[in-house]
Design an enzyme around this catalytic site. Structure first.
Site, short mmCIF file in Angstrom:
data_model
loop_
_atom_site.label_atom_id
_atom_site.label_comp_id
_atom_site.label_asym_id
_atom_site.label_seq_id
_atom_site.Cartn_x
_atom_site.Cartn_y
_atom_site.Cartn_z
CG ASN A 12 -8.41 -26.96 -13.62
OD1 ASN A 12 -7.96 -25.98 -14.22
ND2 ASN A 12 -8.20 -27.15 -12.33
CD1 TRP A 13 -8.33 -27.52 -20.20
CD2 TRP A 13 -8.07 -25.74 -21.54
NE1 TRP A 13 -9.15 -27.69 -21.28
CE2 TRP A 13 -9.02 -26.61 -22.13
CE3 TRP A 13 -7.75 -24.56 -22.21
CZ2 TRP A 13 -9.64 -26.33 -23.35
CZ3 TRP A 13 -8.37 -24.27 -23.43
CH2 TRP A 13 -9.31 -25.16 -23.98
CE LYS A 14 -5.16 -29.03 -12.13
NZ LYS A 14 -4.59 -29.95 -11.17
CG HIS A 98 -8.50 -26.42 -8.02
ND1 HIS A 98 -7.18 -26.70 -7.76
CD2 HIS A 98 -8.96 -27.41 -8.82
CE1 HIS A 98 -6.86 -27.83 -8.40
NE2 HIS A 98 -7.92 -28.27 -9.05
CD GLU A 100 -3.63 -27.49 -8.72
OE1 GLU A 100 -3.93 -26.74 -9.66
OE2 GLU A 100 -3.60 -28.74 -8.83
CD GLU A 170 -10.40 -31.35 -8.31
OE1 GLU A 170 -10.28 -31.84 -9.42
OE2 GLU A 170 -9.90 -30.26 -8.00
N GLY A 176 -2.67 -34.62 -9.67
CA GLY A 176 -1.39 -34.51 -10.35
C GLY A 176 -0.35 -35.51 -9.91
CB SER A 216 -4.54 -39.01 -10.91
OG SER A 216 -3.48 -38.22 -10.39
N GLY A 237 -7.71 -32.72 -14.81
CA GLY A 237 -6.62 -31.79 -15.03
C GLY A 237 -5.79 -32.20 -16.24
N GLY A 238 -4.65 -32.83 -15.98
CA GLY A 238 -3.69 -33.15 -17.04
C GLY A 238 -4.29 -33.82 -18.26
#
Ligand code: 13P
Length: 254
Positions: A12-14, A98, A100, A170, A176, A216, A237-238
């Site tokens: 997930n490149w956000k 998601h 977010e 999640e 994050g 994470s 994610g990151g």
């Protein structure tokens, strides 16, 4: 892990990168993973880059998804993107619910349920995300929160409508933050999510549905998480923004 559930790992490149960076990342992911069939690999770039990334991934085994969708088909919804728009630029997958979207943008359980139905109606394969906040975990409500999110989203749907469904657990406190859930914490919730799905959709469906862990995840924690019986993949994610690390995560499964 039950062998019949093929692991699925998503990146997930956000809200990161530019068009050029997204194209380069897509090409790098493809180069590193297109010959690796043991795990299903998905990427979720930002909306404006979907068409360009689709071109970079054409005829590969890497799936393309969007990070969100609107539940309406069309209309005066400035800034929103419909399911049909996504399929028309080459998306096969979409994240729904998601954390977010739920907690930064305020998507309620009911909105998430509508988005899931819109995705299914358009033939998009949904990754339905659930997860508890830190205060909910501390209050002992982890299972209840995840079950409520699942129940509201899946209520009234039948297994044959959901054959491509992937679930993602999640925990909000792990996203994050660098605070990855331990494999034991993930397994405990995944097992309860699967039990909840069995109650909603039957044991056969629950035994087949894949449940990703997200929050994470790094290359060094991926194998331990994926080794757990009910962890069928990861949503990253990151660490998915670096092709080398993302490829290491995809390949981490023993
Ligand atoms: P991080 O891996 O950056 O914690 O993000 C997880 C996530 O939200 C994936 O959807």
């Amino acid at each position: 892990m039950t062998p019949k559930r093929k692991p699925v790992v998503g990146g997930n490149w956000k809200m990161h990168g530019t068009l050029g960076e997204a194209q380069d990342l897509a090409s790098e992911v493809r180069n590193r993973l297109s010959s690796y069939g043991a795990v299903q690999t998905l990427v979720f770039p930002p909306f404006p880059f979907l068409g360009a990334v689709a071109q970079r991934l054409a005829d590969s085994n890497i799936g393309l998804g969007a990070q969100d969708l609107h539940f309406e088909k069309k209309g005066a919804f400035t800034g929103a993107v419909s399911a049909e728009m996504l399929t028309s630029v080459g998306c096969a997958w979409v994240l729904v619910g998601h954390s977010e979207r739920r907690h930064v943008f305020g998507d309620s359980d009911d909105v998430v349920a509508k988005k899931l139905r819109a995705a299914l109606a358009a033939g998009l394969k949904p990754v339905l995300c659930v997860g508890e906040k830190l205060e909910e975990r501390k209050a002992g409500d982890t299972f209840a929160v995840n079950r409520r999110q699942l129940r509201t989203a899946l209520n009234g749907l039948a297994g044959d409508q959901l054959q491509h469904l992937v679930l993602a657990y999640e925990p909000v406190w792990a996203i994050g933050t660098g605070l990855v859930a331990t494999p034991e914490q993930a397994q405990e919730v995944h097992a309860d999510v699967r039990a909840a799905v069995a109650e909603l959709l039957g044991g056969a469906f629950a035994g087949a549905v894949r449940i990703q862990y997200g929050g994470s995840v790094k290359a060094e924690t991926a194998a331990g998480l994926m080794a757990k019986a009910d962890v069928d993949g990861l949503l990253v994610g990151g660490a998915s923004l670096k092709a080398e690390e993302f490829a290491a995560i995809v390949r981490a499964r023993a």
